[in-house]
Design an enzyme around this catalytic site. Sequence first.
Site, mmCIF file in Angstrom:
data_model
loop_
_atom_site.group_PDB
_atom_site.id
_atom_site.type_symbol
_atom_site.label_atom_id
_atom_site.label_comp_id
_atom_site.label_asym_id
_atom_site.label_seq_id
_atom_site.Cartn_x
_atom_site.Cartn_y
_atom_site.Cartn_z
ATOM 1 N N VAL A 77 -23.734 -47.868 2.766
ATOM 2 C CA VAL A 77 -24.579 -48.849 2.077
ATOM 3 C C VAL A 77 -24.042 -49.066 0.665
ATOM 4 O O VAL A 77 -23.769 -48.108 -0.059
ATOM 5 C CB VAL A 77 -26.047 -48.377 2.027
ATOM 6 N N CYS A 78 -23.921 -50.324 0.287
ATOM 7 C CA CYS A 78 -23.394 -50.683 -1.028
ATOM 8 C C CYS A 78 -24.433 -51.524 -1.771
ATOM 9 O O CYS A 78 -24.492 -52.742 -1.607
ATOM 10 C CB CYS A 78 -22.083 -51.453 -0.873
ATOM 11 N N ILE A 79 -25.285 -50.836 -2.521
ATOM 12 C CA ILE A 79 -26.250 -51.518 -3.375
ATOM 13 C C ILE A 79 -26.204 -50.855 -4.750
ATOM 14 O O ILE A 79 -25.830 -49.693 -4.885
ATOM 15 C CB ILE A 79 -27.693 -51.506 -2.794
#
Length: 166
Positions: free
Chosen positions: A89-91
């Site tokens: 996940v890339c947030i």
Amino acid sequence: MTQIPSALILRKELQELMRDPVEGFSAGLADDSDLYEWDVTVMGPPDTYYEGGLFRARLSFPRDYPDKPPVLRFKSEMYHPNVYPNGLVCISILHAPGEDENGYEDASERWNPVQNIRTVMLSVISMMSSPNDESPANVDAAKEWRDNRDSFRRRVSQVVRRSQEE
């Protein structure tokens, strides 16, 4: 035996989540002997393309948590602009604290020690509701999200069905 501060913090956060669960996800230790690896299930948010999905993920904490962010990786298949094809996940909230060397994010959007599991998981649920295609982790998903919503919706529907069968 003394415990390192991160272990005490993680134990407390886990107890709070068990006492006061947050709608949309559940979390628990992947192995009772390791406070630094959690199994998480994220329920696809209502009124989104992911509705009805049950997405399994692993939340891995560094030993210097909460000074450094955890890493969240979906174990279930996930097709989303902000999730790498390998499930990572890339947030912003999961990015290391401080200034972004690429200039995409303000330091205030990135991890800071006042964040916790609850804020991380609420951010993931928000991400599923409102993909950010500006700086995608999955370029193909972002392009499809922008250019062909019907195709994107169909692809996510397949992912949701498979998540229900796991």
